[in-house]
Design a protein around this motif. Structure first.
Motif, short mmCIF file in Angstrom:
data_model
loop_
_atom_site.label_atom_id
_atom_site.label_comp_id
_atom_site.label_asym_id
_atom_site.label_seq_id
_atom_site.Cartn_x
_atom_site.Cartn_y
_atom_site.Cartn_z
N GLN A 26 0.82 -1.21 0.00
CA GLN A 26 0.00 0.00 0.00
C GLN A 26 0.85 1.27 0.00
O GLN A 26 0.37 2.35 -0.31
CB GLN A 26 -0.96 0.01 1.20
CG GLN A 26 -0.28 0.13 2.56
CD GLN A 26 0.11 -1.21 3.14
OE1 GLN A 26 0.35 -2.17 2.41
NE2 GLN A 26 0.17 -1.28 4.46
N HIS A 27 2.15 1.10 0.32
CA HIS A 27 3.07 2.25 0.32
C HIS A 27 4.11 2.10 -0.78
O HIS A 27 5.26 2.56 -0.63
CB HIS A 27 3.75 2.39 1.69
CG HIS A 27 2.80 2.67 2.81
ND1 HIS A 27 2.10 3.85 2.90
CD2 HIS A 27 2.43 1.91 3.87
CE1 HIS A 27 1.33 3.81 3.98
NE2 HIS A 27 1.50 2.66 4.59
N LYS B 39 -1.85 0.92 -8.33
CA LYS B 39 -1.45 1.21 -6.95
C LYS B 39 -2.67 1.43 -6.06
O LYS B 39 -2.67 1.06 -4.88
CB LYS B 39 -0.53 2.43 -6.93
CG LYS B 39 0.82 2.16 -7.57
CD LYS B 39 1.66 3.43 -7.70
CE LYS B 39 2.96 3.15 -8.44
NZ LYS B 39 3.76 4.37 -8.65
N ARG C 155 -3.68 -0.67 -2.62
CA ARG C 155 -4.05 -0.07 -1.33
C ARG C 155 -5.43 -0.56 -0.87
O ARG C 155 -5.60 -0.97 0.29
CB ARG C 155 -4.07 1.46 -1.43
CG ARG C 155 -2.70 2.09 -1.56
CD ARG C 155 -2.78 3.59 -1.31
NE ARG C 155 -3.72 4.25 -2.20
CZ ARG C 155 -3.40 4.73 -3.40
NH1 ARG C 155 -2.15 4.61 -3.85
NH2 ARG C 155 -4.30 5.34 -4.16
N ARG C 156 -6.39 -0.50 -1.78
CA ARG C 156 -7.78 -0.78 -1.38
C ARG C 156 -8.00 -2.25 -1.03
O ARG C 156 -8.77 -2.56 -0.12
CB ARG C 156 -8.73 -0.36 -2.50
CG ARG C 156 -8.84 1.16 -2.67
CD ARG C 156 -9.78 1.50 -3.81
NE ARG C 156 -9.98 2.95 -3.93
CZ ARG C 156 -10.67 3.53 -4.90
NH1 ARG C 156 -11.24 2.79 -5.85
NH2 ARG C 156 -10.81 4.84 -4.94
N HIS D 60 -5.62 -4.40 -0.16
CA HIS D 60 -4.60 -4.91 0.77
C HIS D 60 -3.93 -6.17 0.23
O HIS D 60 -3.82 -7.19 0.92
CB HIS D 60 -5.21 -5.18 2.14
CG HIS D 60 -5.87 -3.98 2.76
ND1 HIS D 60 -5.16 -2.92 3.27
CD2 HIS D 60 -7.19 -3.67 2.91
CE1 HIS D 60 -6.00 -2.01 3.73
NE2 HIS D 60 -7.24 -2.43 3.53
#
Length: 423
Positions: A38-39, A173, A177-178, A180
């Motif tokens: 997520q980063h 990306k 993030r969404r 996981h």
């Protein structure tokens, strides 16, 4: 002063570009493993800043003894600075800082470091090729994060606007993030679907490099090289030590071995019978045959096996006339039965013509032309032109070359077709 520090400043941009390609993807992968997928953008930003520092500092202070270790160490320090500033990381600071400290870059740790980076890259490949990410974004994300390619470079490679590639990366990306998506090699239960996705991306990457669909150049060597590197990386890991992976790597190596002779000095396409086979890379052929042998150590037969078998028949033939076309035709028969692909059917007509004569090839071609998409496919008309030329029908051959020319957008292929039409 060491020889490394004495390098001329004009060499620095070239060195940094080399490290961007060969080290950036490794460090991004490791930082992503520490921060989490997520980063991913944070990891990329840290490495980008580090490479900019290298470009600035090395031009004035000289290149360090171990440039790759310098990149890794400075990226680690940059990441620690981010942790101290970012509120979202403060409560994890000690754990993350310890993970970053394990990125020790002393000379006696270099071999272990490479091993860690290797595993992280493999995890990154599977993360980029997760089924939740759209297929058109998987290649771009893999090239960006694992291969160290920049957005402009990816856009040039696939001849799409930079904004298109940027949007694909943003969407990918966002999905990371969404949803996981974990930074890991999938479990045995999930491996089948994920591995198929990875192999499809790697094969698509190599195919685009081997014969670009548009633009000035027929071959994009950097795409072929990156596809081979990533497939080799996969094949050397226990999770990737599978027959289908070795078959795909064999196919890539055997095809890539012919690249030095595939075009002339002007970059124009040369057919197999026109190529100087002494320019084929024999070491790459041997490596490809070894991978093909490894892929045959079982009962599994995939499309990659059959395509690699066809490539091998070409690779070992002393000349076009001595090629085992009967073997190639049998492989195409099996491939067509497995895929029902119109393109495979078209390629098979060439083998039919080589085994049974051009008239037999033309009879097969009549059926292929009715398949979906073939009427507007330039290679069908180019194949028809070549076969009509062989039976002495120059007028029909010239007309077919005209149709092919109207349908292709690659300049190297256009020059080839114009040359053939002129002949």
């Amino acid at each position: 002063m060491s020889s490394a520090l004495q390098r001329h400043s004009e060499d620095v941009p070239r060195l940094v570009d080399h490290l961007f390609r060969h080290r950036a993807g490794q460090v991004v992968s490791t930082l992503t493993g520490i921060f989490g997928p997520q980063h991913l953008q944070l990891a990329e930003d840290v490495v980008q800043d580090t490479l900019l520092k290298a470009l600035q500092q090395w031009s004035h202070r000289g290149v360090p003894e171990n440039p790759g270790a310098w990149i890794t160490q400075v990226a680690k320090n940059q990441a620690l600075d981010v942790l101290r500033r970012e509120a979202s990381f403060r409560h994890h600071f000690e754990r993350l800082a310890q993970a970053l400290d394990r990125m020790d870059t002393e000379a006696d740790r270099e071999e272990a470091l490479d091993s860690e980076l290797y595993d992280d890259q493999l995890r990154m490949i599977f993360t980029c090729c997760h089924p939740a990410i759209s297929p058109d974004a998987r290649v771009a994300l893999t090239l960006k994060t694992v291969g160290g390619f920049g957005v402009p470079e990816i856009a040039r490679a696939f001849l799409v606007p930079e904004s298109t590639i940027a949007q694909r990366l943003v969407r990918a990306k966002r999905t990371l993030r969404r949803q996981h998506i974990p930074f890991e090699v999938p479990s045995a239960a999930e491996l089948g679907e994920r591995l198929d996705s990875v192999l499809a991306v790697l094969y698509g990457l190599f195919t685009e490099g081997y014969g670009a669909h548009q633009g000035e150049d027929l071959i994009r060597h950097e795409l072929c090289a990156e596809a081979i590197r990533l497939t080799s990386l996969l094949s050397e890991h226990p999770v990737g030590d599978r027959l289908t992976v070795h078959a795909l790597l064999a196919l890539m190596l055997l095809q890539a071995a012919r690249l030095p002779a595939r075009t002339d000095e002007q970059g124009d396409l040369l057919l197999l019978e026109e190529q100087d086979r002494s320019r084929w890379d024999q070491r790459m052929i041997v490596a490809g045959l070894q991978q093909l042998a490894r892929s045959a150590q079982g009962d599994e037969i995939t499309t990659y096996h059959l395509e690699a078998g066809i490539a091998a028949a070409h690779a070992v033939a002393p000349s076009s006339a001595e090629t085992d076309w009967q073997r190639i035709l049998s492989h195409y028969d099996a491939l067509l039965a497995m895929t029902a692909s119109p393109v495979v059917a078209l390629n098979r007509t060439v083998a039919v013509a080589m085994v049974h004569g051009p008239q037999a090839g033309l009879e097969e071609l009549a059926g292929v032309q009715a398949l979906p998409g073939m009427a507007s496919y330039y290679l069908l008309h180019a194949t028809s032109a070549a076969l009509h030329r062989q039976i002495g029908d120059g007028k029909r051959a010239a007309a077919d070359y005209e149709r092919a020319l109207a349908l292709t957008t690659n300049e190297a292929e256009r020059r080839f077709l114009e040359r053939k039409r002129g002949e």
